[in-house]
Design an enzyme around this catalytic site. Structure first.
Site, short mmCIF file in Angstrom:
data_model
loop_
_atom_site.label_atom_id
_atom_site.label_comp_id
_atom_site.label_asym_id
_atom_site.label_seq_id
_atom_site.Cartn_x
_atom_site.Cartn_y
_atom_site.Cartn_z
N ALA A 53 11.01 2.40 -12.65
CA ALA A 53 12.14 2.86 -11.89
C ALA A 53 12.97 1.65 -11.24
CB ALA A 53 11.64 3.76 -10.42
N HIS A 58 14.23 -5.62 -8.61
CA HIS A 58 13.56 -6.01 -9.73
C HIS A 58 14.09 -7.15 -10.55
CE1 HIS A 58 11.93 -1.68 -8.87
NE2 HIS A 58 11.04 -2.48 -8.63
N GLU A 169 9.94 -10.37 -1.24
CA GLU A 169 9.59 -10.42 -0.11
C GLU A 169 9.66 -9.11 0.81
OE1 GLU A 169 11.89 -13.48 1.78
OE2 GLU A 169 10.52 -15.06 1.06
N LYS A 170 10.35 -8.13 0.09
CA LYS A 170 10.67 -6.78 0.80
C LYS A 170 8.99 -6.30 1.26
CE LYS A 170 12.05 -2.17 0.70
NZ LYS A 170 10.55 -1.62 0.15
N VAL A 201 16.62 -7.96 -1.94
CA VAL A 201 18.00 -7.55 -2.26
C VAL A 201 18.20 -6.24 -1.54
CG1 VAL A 201 19.45 -6.89 -4.38
CG2 VAL A 201 17.50 -8.59 -4.68
N MET A 209 16.77 -2.74 -1.21
CA MET A 209 16.55 -1.78 -2.37
C MET A 209 15.15 -1.37 -2.75
SD MET A 209 19.14 -3.31 -5.27
CE MET A 209 20.84 -3.23 -4.90
N SER A 210 14.90 -0.09 -2.96
CA SER A 210 13.58 0.36 -3.21
C SER A 210 13.78 1.42 -4.07
CB SER A 210 13.11 0.69 -1.75
OG SER A 210 11.98 1.70 -2.05
#
Ligand code: PAF
Length: 305
Positions: A53, A58, A169-170, A201, A209-210
């Site tokens: 996804a 990524h 790093e998220k 990011v 972002m996820s």
């Protein structure tokens, strides 16, 4: 009858200019052959482990890996062992064809896409558990999660034998767990020389972002931007000498009034050990937050000081 190509040799997307397609390996045998070819001349191999996804977060890891390494291997595996009961394993978005196209555009050499039976054959009985940094925070809220992450990432390292591995790093606690696991199990040499953390990011409004952001309704998505905003405000206060517990409470209150249903944690932590801090005192610190909105659990972290 036409000869059936092995998955490795089935280009997912043909390039009319004849440029190389991403090679998808579904089995360990095929992956190993592909890796042996890539690394035969001593080339560096960067591994980007993902659960698919894919979004720009990524792809930023892939771009960083391409800058650092000769070849990039991206894995896509929705790892069942890191999901707890009642979590979103079944709902987790799966879009292999779309992801493969994005990886091809970014110049990934190999897409490693095993299924659960390939990753965990019958009788699989090993668990890697990292103490210390895996405790507290997401380790408390998601029991067993980091064992699942450490075990699958260790396997990915053994499968791909990368010279470098790239993580966002998220997932700050995850990165700490993986670094500890790699150090303790001597994985950092000779194969993974470097575990590289890549800054989070963010969307235009600051939300990290996820893949899980897509679960948010329109209203919740708008409210979710309060998370990075309130974190930045708390950090500014703390850096200016404000009381840490007071500012963390104010941050929690702001999230709840913006529409978050609960805050799992909002903690100032030492950036290496993740031990909670009640004051900055010159330490290298990180603000770590997990909070729920509309049934979705969002995490974020930022450097402090
Ligand atoms: O961060 C993720 O996407 C996953 O936890 C990882 C590192 C790919 C392990 O399954």
């Amino acid at each position: 009858m036409a000869k059936r190509l092995s998955p490795l040799h089935q280009p997912l997307h043909h390039d009319i200019q004849g440029e190389k397609s991403v090679q998808t390996a579904y089995t360990l045998d095929v992956l190993r052959k592909q890796i042996a070819k890539l690394g035969a001349d001593g080339s560096t191999i960067g591994l980007v482990p993902t659960m698919g996804a894919l979004h720009d977060g990524h792809l930023t890891l892939v771009r960083r890996a391409r800058e650092v390494c000769d070849h990039v291997v991206t894995s896509i595996f929705v790892n069942p062992t890191q999901f707890g009961p009642g979590e979103d394993l079944d709902a987790y978005p799966r879009q292999l064809e779309q992801d493969a196209a994005m990886l091809e555009a970014e110049g990934t050499a190999v897409l490693w896409a095993p299924d659960a039976a390939e990753m965990y054959p019958n009788g699989f009985a090993t668990n890697i558990s990292v103490t210390g940094v895996s405790e507290g925070y997401c380790g408390t809220d998601r029991p067993g999660h980091f064992d699942g992450v450490a075990t699958v990432v260790c396997k990915l390292f053994q499968q791909v034998l990368p010279t470098h591995a790239f993580f966002g790093e998220k997932d700050y606690q995850q990165l700490a767990v993986i670094r500890a696991m790699a150090r303790d199990l001597d994985l950092t040499r000779p194969h993974v020389h470097s575990i590289i953390g890549v800054p989070t990011v963010r969307e235009a409004d600051g939300l990290a972002m996820s893949s899980r952001n897509r679960y948010l309704s329109k209203d919740d998505r708008a409210a979710a931007a309060t998370l990075p905003r309130a974190m930045k405000a708390a950090i500014a206060q703390i850096e200016a000498g404000g009381d840490v517990p007071q500012n963390l409470s104010a941050l929690e209150a702001e999230l709840i009034s913006a529409g978050f249903s609960s805050v799992d944690y909002a903690t100032l932590a030492d950036s290496a050990s993740l031990a909670p801090l009640t004051a900055l005192e010159g330490a290298s610190a990180r603000l770590l937050v997990a909070a729920r909105i509309g049934g979705t659990r969002l995490i974020d972290n930022m450097p402090v000081g």
